[in-house]
Structure formats: structure tokens, C-alpha cells
Design a protein around this motif. Structure first.
Motif, PDB file in Angstrom:
ATOM      1  N   ARG A  65       0.946  -1.719   0.078  1.00  0.00           N
ATOM      2  CA  ARG A  65       0.217  -0.472  -0.267  1.00  0.00           C
ATOM      3  C   ARG A  65       0.914   1.297   0.072  1.00  0.00           C
ATOM      4  NH1 ARG A  65      -3.273  -2.552   3.456  1.00  0.00           N
ATOM      5  NH2 ARG A  65      -4.626  -3.133   2.534  1.00  0.00           N
ATOM      6  N   ARG A  66       1.376   1.412   0.845  1.00  0.00           N
ATOM      7  CA  ARG A  66       2.767   2.717   0.984  1.00  0.00           C
ATOM      8  C   ARG A  66       3.422   2.788  -0.557  1.00  0.00           C
ATOM      9  NH1 ARG A  66       6.725   1.431   5.811  1.00  0.00           N
ATOM     10  NH2 ARG A  66       4.880   0.060   5.660  1.00  0.00           N
ATOM     11  N   HIS A  67       4.051   1.723  -0.721  1.00  0.00           N
ATOM     12  CA  HIS A  67       4.597   1.162  -2.303  1.00  0.00           C
ATOM     13  C   HIS A  67       3.735   2.303  -3.675  1.00  0.00           C
ATOM     14  CE1 HIS A  67       7.654   0.225  -5.091  1.00  0.00           C
ATOM     15  NE2 HIS A  67       6.648  -0.132  -6.297  1.00  0.00           N
ATOM     16  N   VAL A  68       2.437   1.594  -3.647  1.00  0.00           N
ATOM     17  CA  VAL A  68       1.583   2.381  -4.235  1.00  0.00           C
ATOM     18  C   VAL A  68       1.022   3.860  -3.864  1.00  0.00           C
ATOM     19  CG1 VAL A  68      -0.690   2.811  -4.997  1.00  0.00           C
ATOM     20  CG2 VAL A  68       0.036   0.119  -5.107  1.00  0.00           C
ATOM     21  N   ASP A  69       1.137   4.103  -2.925  1.00  0.00           N
ATOM     22  CA  ASP A  69       1.221   5.548  -2.690  1.00  0.00           C
ATOM     23  C   ASP A  69       2.317   6.228  -2.838  1.00  0.00           C
ATOM     24  OD1 ASP A  69      -0.121   8.082  -1.221  1.00  0.00           O
ATOM     25  OD2 ASP A  69       1.541   7.913  -0.279  1.00  0.00           O
ATOM     26  N   THR A  70       3.812   5.977  -2.780  1.00  0.00           N
ATOM     27  CA  THR A  70       4.744   6.318  -2.908  1.00  0.00           C
ATOM     28  C   THR A  70       5.211   6.324  -4.499  1.00  0.00           C
ATOM     29  OG1 THR A  70       5.511   5.640  -1.283  1.00  0.00           O
ATOM     30  CG2 THR A  70       7.328   6.077  -2.662  1.00  0.00           C
ATOM     31  N   ALA A  83      -0.713  -2.621  -6.873  1.00  0.00           N
ATOM     32  CA  ALA A  83      -2.175  -2.418  -7.272  1.00  0.00           C
ATOM     33  C   ALA A  83      -2.675  -3.066  -7.383  1.00  0.00           C
ATOM     34  CB  ALA A  83      -2.259  -0.896  -8.362  1.00  0.00           C
ATOM     35  N   ARG A  99       2.708   6.611  -6.844  1.00  0.00           N
ATOM     36  CA  ARG A  99       2.256   7.897  -7.333  1.00  0.00           C
ATOM     37  C   ARG A  99       3.121   8.956  -7.522  1.00  0.00           C
ATOM     38  NH1 ARG A  99      -3.447   4.726  -5.331  1.00  0.00           N
ATOM     39  NH2 ARG A  99      -3.333   3.145  -7.049  1.00  0.00           N
ATOM     40  N   ARG A 100       2.982   9.310  -5.971  1.00  0.00           N
ATOM     41  CA  ARG A 100       3.548  11.047  -5.218  1.00  0.00           C
ATOM     42  C   ARG A 100       5.070  11.005  -6.610  1.00  0.00           C
ATOM     43  NH1 ARG A 100       4.133  10.128   1.053  1.00  0.00           N
ATOM     44  NH2 ARG A 100       5.954  11.531   0.744  1.00  0.00           N
ATOM     45  N   GLU A 140       3.951   1.440  -9.658  1.00  0.00           N
ATOM     46  CA  GLU A 140       2.536   1.469  -9.546  1.00  0.00           C
ATOM     47  C   GLU A 140       1.112   0.082  -9.566  1.00  0.00           C
ATOM     48  OE1 GLU A 140      -1.764   3.234  -8.762  1.00  0.00           O
ATOM     49  OE2 GLU A 140      -0.292   3.241 -10.876  1.00  0.00           O
TER      50      GLU A 140
END
Length: 90
Positions: free
Chosen positions: A43-48, A80, A50-51, A76
């Protein structure tokens, strides 16, 4: 190469994004088969990613932009998908 803003924010933002990307990859290597821990890291990886993609899209140009964006967007998308398949309710 990073587009130069009046205050150099893009150059700094790209360096920060590259660092975030390295940390995220390092964290992926720490998954140890614990499904709940893996889901949190993913989850953290996907958010990172995207940023990071947002920074690369805004601050890079040409082939460097295309290559880096493709890399982080693929990562991502991959994680995801793993989240949807393996982390329901976690």
C-alpha cells in the motif's frame, strides 16, 4: 533533466522523489512472507509510486521523463493489482 524553476524546486523535488523511490524498493525487499506486513508495504509502495510519478511528470522532460514515468507507473500498477488480489480486508 529536471526543469529549472525560479527557486529550483523541481531539481529538489526530483532528488526527493528518487530517494523516496529507493526507500520504497528497499522496503519491498523486506517483505518476509507475512501477508499483513506485505499488504502494508505494498500500500505504501503504491502511494509512493503515485507521488513520485507526479513529480516526474511535472519536473522531467523528454526521454528521461517518459522512461522514469513508465517505470514508476508500471510498478504502481503491478502492486495495486497485487493489493486487489491478495489484500482484501487487510
Amino acid at each position: 533533466m529536471a526543469q529549472a524553476g525560479a527557486d529550483g524546486t523541481c531539481a529538489r523535488d526530483v532528488l526527493v522523489a528518487q530517494s523516496m523511490q529507493r526507500v520504497a524498493i528497499d522496503q519491498l525487499e523486506q517483505t518476509d512472507g507475512d501477508e499483513a506486513k506485505s499488504c502494508r508495504i505494498w500500500r505504501r509502495h503504491v502511494d509512493t509510486m503515485r507521488r513520485v510519478a507526479s513529480v516526474y511528470g511535472r519536473c522531467l522532460s523528454g526521454s528521461e521523463r517518459n522512461e522514469r514515468l513508465a517505470q514508476v507507473q508500471a510498478s504502481e500498477k503491478e502492486f495495486a493489482s497485487a493489493l486487489r488480489e491478495r489484500c482484501k480486508g487487510r
